[in-house]
Design a protein around this motif. Sequence first.
Motif, PDB file in Angstrom:
ATOM      1  N   GLU A 156      32.956 -38.571 -83.818  1.00 16.72           N
ATOM      2  CA  GLU A 156      33.148 -39.790 -84.616  1.00 16.72           C
ATOM      3  C   GLU A 156      33.947 -40.829 -83.840  1.00 16.72           C
TER       4      GLU A 156
ATOM      5  N   ARG B 283      31.631 -42.441 -81.398  1.00 18.68           N
ATOM      6  CA  ARG B 283      30.646 -43.313 -82.061  1.00 18.68           C
ATOM      7  C   ARG B 283      31.290 -44.598 -82.559  1.00 18.68           C
TER       8      ARG B 283
ATOM      9  N   ASN C 247      22.700 -51.868 -89.749  1.00 20.28           N
ATOM     10  CA  ASN C 247      22.676 -50.472 -89.305  1.00 20.28           C
ATOM     11  C   ASN C 247      24.086 -49.969 -89.014  1.00 20.28           C
ATOM     12  N   GLU C 248      24.883 -50.821 -88.335  1.00 16.26           N
ATOM     13  CA  GLU C 248      26.246 -50.417 -87.980  1.00 16.26           C
ATOM     14  C   GLU C 248      27.112 -50.286 -89.229  1.00 16.26           C
TER      15      GLU C 248
ATOM     16  N   ASP D 110      26.092 -49.617 -92.271  1.00 17.94           N
ATOM     17  CA  ASP D 110      25.667 -48.428 -93.020  1.00 17.94           C
ATOM     18  C   ASP D 110      26.381 -47.184 -92.493  1.00 17.94           C
ATOM     19  N   TYR D 111      26.448 -47.070 -91.158  1.00 23.33           N
ATOM     20  CA  TYR D 111      27.115 -45.903 -90.576  1.00 23.33           C
ATOM     21  C   TYR D 111      28.615 -45.917 -90.871  1.00 23.33           C
ATOM     22  N   LEU D 112      29.254 -47.067 -90.593  1.00 19.83           N
ATOM     23  CA  LEU D 112      30.708 -47.156 -90.755  1.00 19.83           C
ATOM     24  C   LEU D 112      31.115 -46.975 -92.216  1.00 19.83           C
TER      25      LEU D 112
ATOM     26  N   GLY E 211      29.427 -45.356 -94.544  1.00 19.31           N
ATOM     27  CA  GLY E 211      29.213 -43.953 -94.890  1.00 19.31           C
ATOM     28  C   GLY E 211      30.353 -43.081 -94.406  1.00 19.31           C
ATOM     29  N   LEU E 212      30.831 -43.373 -93.196  1.00 16.87           N
ATOM     30  CA  LEU E 212      31.939 -42.601 -92.644  1.00 16.87           C
ATOM     31  C   LEU E 212      33.231 -42.855 -93.426  1.00 16.87           C
TER      32      LEU E 212
END
Length: 537
Positions: free
Chosen positions: A388, A391, A415-416, A418-420, A422-423
């Motif tokens: 993590e 990333r 996209n970025e 969505d990932y951040l 979610g984390l």
Amino acid sequence: MKIMIIEDEGITRQWLKKKLEEIPGDYQVEGVFSNGKAAIDYLTEGKEADVIFTDIRMPVMDGLEVLEKLLEMGHTSYKVILSAYDEFQYARQAMRLGAQEFVLKPEITKEALQKILQDAAVYLAQRRPQKEQKETKQPGNERGMAFASLMKQEGAGTDELAEVFGCDGDLQDLAKLVIVDIYMERQDTGETISRVAGNAASKATSNATSRAGEELLDLFLEQEQIRGAFFRAGNQSIILGYLHDTEAERADLMGRLSDILHIHTGMNLYLGISRMQGDGNLMEMYRQAAAARENRVFFGLPGAWQYDDMRVSMNQEPGELYFNQDIKEITKYLEEANYDGAAEKLDGFLDNVKKASYLHPAYVKALCDEILSAYRHSLWEYVLNEEEKERVGGARFLMGRETFDLKQLIDAVKNEVDYLCGLLQEKRGKGQYSSSVEEVMRYVDEHLGERISLEQMADTVFLSKPYLSTLFKKETGKKFSSYLQEVRLERSRVMLKDSRLSVGEIAEQVGFFDSAHFSRVFKEHYGCSPLEYRKMR
């Protein structure tokens, strides 16, 4: 590639130089300076630099003043701003002064710098007049050759300009000088063919189209009775300079030229226009024309656009930057852990940006970078595993990516995020952990400076010690003791950076009751001692 570093903090200077020198390739750190004045003095002595890394806040002459000086000098280097998280307002201003990219100091890595230098190589190759301009060496285009020669010089004299444009040294005539950056894009695929090397057939098509464009441009100038000169700056790029009497007709004139070239070549035309200002620095005029052209390409709007029509400050509220309030609201939502509110505001921001075609592409990228950094900043308070960390820490800034158009930029941001996001939700335990594990985590967070044991936690949540141990490992993937130590280390890292407490005081406040033990564990985890970490930050 010659590289210059301007940074007042000694550790950062050494760290940046070390990382740059680790990159394989023909890169050379030519100069390292602790303030902007020393760097400018170095350049005025005739020394060169292809890439300049500069801090913003420095004594004697700060980074913004350095950029202003470089603009005055017509310096065409690739400029990278070294920024702290809270300096985005400065970074935006730096962008307006010609900076191409910025990088957060905590994210200075060999990989990040290597990508920056690759982007710089593309940038420099696009902007430097080619050494071999065989296409311009044709009978009847002597003015174009002379114009290209003047564009290579840092300061072109009035007499030389007058000779190229045939105005007998009349300063009033020269004040009417306009420079246009014309960029042709293949219409059927929407993919640029002037910036990317293709196969032989594609190159032949590009050259043929460009020659046709030059012939049409020559006829257009003759028909409109305009004193002008032009030269090719690439397969599908032409730089035009001309004198025009009526300022109000400038955009209309170039609009007609765009239509003519489009009809006869089948290409989409993007034209950036700049006019003579101040002392008439040709390189600065070209930079402005290129910026206006990049605006049209970025927003996907073929046609002509004037640099003077681009802006980043709101007319009705002088000094207030466009979308500044949106950034503040998104950041506030994140601070409150209201991720749905932040997402809704982000969607509205991206929809409105699509309509803001008057903005500089780099400004839009800087805004998006600021949003992504706010998300990443929210993650700093949580314990991240190595994957993590890589990333999140390896996320590339968008500002320096010239290949991005608006659609690609929006997709990359979504996209970025969505990932951040979610984390973030995962780290907050939203729907991930049982009430017992959440209560243990909450207790640890609130009583970190106290002695905490697994047995104590088991009593708190009314479970047996073995059962809680198994449950905690199953849900978090970590032993309770490992989790507790990581939380303490992360809290100590933030306090080392943000407070003036001694190492011993910090160790005690986060629950390490032995300073020597704390220092040893910290070094094993972060690769440096607490004092070394504080100095670097």
